[in-house]
Scaffold this motif. Structure first.
Motif, PDB file in Angstrom:
ATOM      1  N   SER A  61      -3.640   2.876 -13.313  1.00  0.00           N
ATOM      2  CA  SER A  61      -4.975   2.905 -12.704  1.00  0.00           C
ATOM      3  C   SER A  61      -5.397   1.518 -12.243  1.00  0.00           C
ATOM      4  N   ASN A  62      -5.109   0.525 -13.074  1.00  0.00           N
ATOM      5  CA  ASN A  62      -5.429  -0.856 -12.712  1.00  0.00           C
ATOM      6  C   ASN A  62      -4.717  -1.259 -11.426  1.00  0.00           C
ATOM      7  N   GLU A  63      -3.443  -0.887 -11.335  1.00  0.00           N
ATOM      8  CA  GLU A  63      -2.662  -1.242 -10.153  1.00  0.00           C
ATOM      9  C   GLU A  63      -3.192  -0.527  -8.916  1.00  0.00           C
ATOM     10  N   ILE A  64      -3.496   0.753  -9.060  1.00  0.00           N
ATOM     11  CA  ILE A  64      -4.015   1.533  -7.934  1.00  0.00           C
ATOM     12  C   ILE A  64      -5.347   0.973  -7.459  1.00  0.00           C
ATOM     13  N   VAL A  65      -6.263   0.742  -8.398  1.00  0.00           N
ATOM     14  CA  VAL A  65      -7.608   0.285  -8.058  1.00  0.00           C
ATOM     15  C   VAL A  65      -7.582  -1.102  -7.419  1.00  0.00           C
ATOM     16  N   SER A  66      -6.875  -2.026  -8.041  1.00  0.00           N
ATOM     17  CA  SER A  66      -6.878  -3.399  -7.521  1.00  0.00           C
ATOM     18  C   SER A  66      -6.217  -3.473  -6.141  1.00  0.00           C
ATOM     19  N   ASN A  75      -8.260  -4.359  -2.636  1.00  0.00           N
ATOM     20  CA  ASN A  75      -7.890  -5.588  -1.926  1.00  0.00           C
ATOM     21  C   ASN A  75      -7.366  -5.345  -0.516  1.00  0.00           C
ATOM     22  N   PHE A  76      -6.753  -4.179  -0.290  1.00  0.00           N
ATOM     23  CA  PHE A  76      -6.037  -4.005   0.970  1.00  0.00           C
ATOM     24  C   PHE A  76      -6.433  -2.782   1.809  1.00  0.00           C
ATOM     25  N   PHE A  77      -6.864  -1.706   1.163  1.00  0.00           N
ATOM     26  CA  PHE A  77      -6.943  -0.435   1.881  1.00  0.00           C
ATOM     27  C   PHE A  77      -7.931  -0.448   3.050  1.00  0.00           C
ATOM     28  N   LEU A 108       0.824  -1.204   0.000  1.00  0.00           N
ATOM     29  CA  LEU A 108       0.000   0.000   0.000  1.00  0.00           C
ATOM     30  C   LEU A 108       0.864   1.262   0.000  1.00  0.00           C
ATOM     31  N   ASN A 109       1.945   1.234   0.751  1.00  0.00           N
ATOM     32  CA  ASN A 109       2.831   2.401   0.795  1.00  0.00           C
ATOM     33  C   ASN A 109       3.403   2.720  -0.586  1.00  0.00           C
ATOM     34  N   PHE A 126       0.832   6.964  -6.472  1.00  0.00           N
ATOM     35  CA  PHE A 126      -0.311   7.866  -6.669  1.00  0.00           C
ATOM     36  C   PHE A 126       0.140   9.323  -6.517  1.00  0.00           C
ATOM     37  N   VAL A 127       1.003   9.572  -5.534  1.00  0.00           N
ATOM     38  CA  VAL A 127       1.543  10.921  -5.338  1.00  0.00           C
ATOM     39  C   VAL A 127       2.320  11.362  -6.571  1.00  0.00           C
ATOM     40  N   ASN A 128       3.175  10.489  -7.091  1.00  0.00           N
ATOM     41  CA  ASN A 128       3.963  10.814  -8.286  1.00  0.00           C
ATOM     42  C   ASN A 128       3.072  11.037  -9.496  1.00  0.00           C
ATOM     43  N   PHE A 129       2.017  10.229  -9.601  1.00  0.00           N
ATOM     44  CA  PHE A 129       1.062  10.389 -10.701  1.00  0.00           C
ATOM     45  C   PHE A 129       0.394  11.761 -10.636  1.00  0.00           C
ATOM     46  N   LYS A 130      -0.041  12.143  -9.435  1.00  0.00           N
ATOM     47  CA  LYS A 130      -0.716  13.436  -9.273  1.00  0.00           C
ATOM     48  C   LYS A 130       0.221  14.588  -9.652  1.00  0.00           C
TER      49      LYS A 130
END
Length: 290
Positions: free
Chosen positions: A117-122, A126-128, A87-88, A94-98
Motif C-alpha cells: 500500500s505504501n508503494e502504491i500510494v507514494s 508522486n507520478f500519476f 507507474l506501469n 495493483f492488478v496482482n494484488f486485486k
C-alpha cells in the motif's frame, strides 16, 4: 473521443482516496499492524482506488486503440507504454494484488498489505496525475480537428445510443410480417427502442443546428437539409419517423403495424446510419458529403 471532464472527475476521486490511505499509512507499520481497523480500511480504500483507476484506464486504452475496451483495462494500460515504467509496474502490482485479494477471500498478510500500500500510494501521488496530464495532452493532439465546434463526447454518446437501440431491434427482424403484426411484445418493444433512438437523433440534430448558427425550426431535419447539411431525401424520411415519435411513445395510440414492420426490418437502420454518417462528415469537413 477523449472525455476530459470524465477524466478530471475520476482523477479527483483518485486523489481523495490516496489521501485517505495516506492518513492511515502515516502512523507507521507497528501501529498499522496493532490496529485491526487499519488493514480493513486500507483494503476498502484500495478497492475504491482500483475501481477509479480502472475507469480511467478503460477510457485511455479505448482512445489509444480506437475501440471500446471495458475489462482488465489497468493491466492493458500497463502494456501500452504510455506511462513511465515505474507507474506501469505499480499498475501491474495493483492488478496482482486485486486478483490475490479476491482469490484468497481477503486473506492477505497485514505486513505485506502495509508495504504494498505504501508503494502504491507514494508512487501514484508522486507520478500519476502529472503523467496522466501528459498522456491526455498527447491524445488530445491526435484527435481530429473539427470544422464545427460540437460537443463530440455527447454526440458520440447519442450516436452510440442510436446504434444500441438498432441492435435491440435485431430479434424482431427475423419475423415474418404476419408474425410481427400479431406479436404485441414485438410491437411494444420496437416502438420503445425506436423512440429512444429518435430522441437521441433529435438531440444530435438540434445540437448541430445550434452549433452551426442556424435559426431554430419546427422540423430540425428539414432545417439541416435546407442548409446543406443533410441529403433532402434522408431528411424527409427522418422527419416522417420523428413526426410519429409521440404516437410511438404512447401505447394507447394506434400505429400502422405494417409501416412499423418495415422500419424494424431495415428502413429505420438505414435512415439512422445515414443520419449519423452524414452528421459525422459534416462536423469534420464543414460541408455535406459529395
Amino acid at each position: 473521443m477523449l472525455n476530459v471532464e470524465f477524466l478530471n472527475e475520476k482523477a479527483t476521486k483518485v486523489n481523495s482516496t490516496l489521501k485517505k490511505l495516506s492518513n492511515i499509512l502515516q502512523f507507521g507499520e507497528d501501529t498499522f499492524l496493532k490496529t485491526p481497523m487499519y488493514p480493513d480500511r486500507t483494503k476498502y480504500y484500495l478497492i475504491i482506488l482500483y475501481d477509479e483507476l480502472e475507469a480511467i484506464a478503460c477510457h485511455i486504452v479505448s482512445n489509444i486503440r480506437e475501440e471500446k475496451v471495458k475489462e482488465n483495462c489497468l493491466e492493458k494500460l500497463s502494456q501500452e507504454g504510455v506511462f513511465s515504467e515505474k507507474l506501469n509496474r505499480i499498475f501491474q502490482d495493483f492488478v496482482n494484488f486485486k486478483k490475490k485479494l479476491f482469490e484468497e477471500n481477503f486473506n492477505y498478510s497485514d505486513r505485506e498489505l502495509f508495504h504494498l500500500s505504501n508503494e502504491i500510494v507514494s508512487t501514484l501521488q508522486n507520478f500519476f496525475i502529472k503523467e496522466l496530464a501528459a498522456v491526455v495532452k498527447q491524445l488530445k493532439e491526435k484527435q481530429p480537428k473539427l470544422a464545427i465546434p460540437v460537443n463530440l463526447v455527447k454526440l458520440n454518446h447519442h450516436a452510440s445510443t442510436v446504434k444500441s437501440e438498432i441492435k435491440r431491434l435485431n430479434p424482431f427482424k427475423g419475423m415474418s410480417e404476419e408474425e410481427f403484426i400479431n406479436n404485441n411484445f414485438a410491437i411494444d418493444r420496437s416502438r420503445y427502442f425506436i423512440v429512444v433512438a429518435i430522441d437521441s437523433m433529435l438531440w444530435m440534430c438540434r445540437h448541430v443546428a445550434r452549433q452551426s448558427g442556424l435559426k431554430p425550426s419546427k422540423d430540425c431535419f428539414i432545417n439541416l437539409a435546407e442548409n446543406g447539411i443533410l441529403e433532402q431525401e434522408l431528411a424527409k424520411k427522418l422527419s416522417e419517423v420523428a413526426s410519429l415519435r409521440d404516437t410511438l411513445a404512447d401505447p394507447t395510440k394506434d400505429i400502422d403495424k405494417h409501416y412499423l414492420f418495415r422500419l424494424v426490418k431495415s428502413e429505420f437502420e438505414e435512415i439512422a446510419n445515414g443520419f449519423i454518417n452524414q452528421i459525422a462528415y459534416y462536423i469534420k469537413h464543414g460541408k455535406k458529403a459529395d
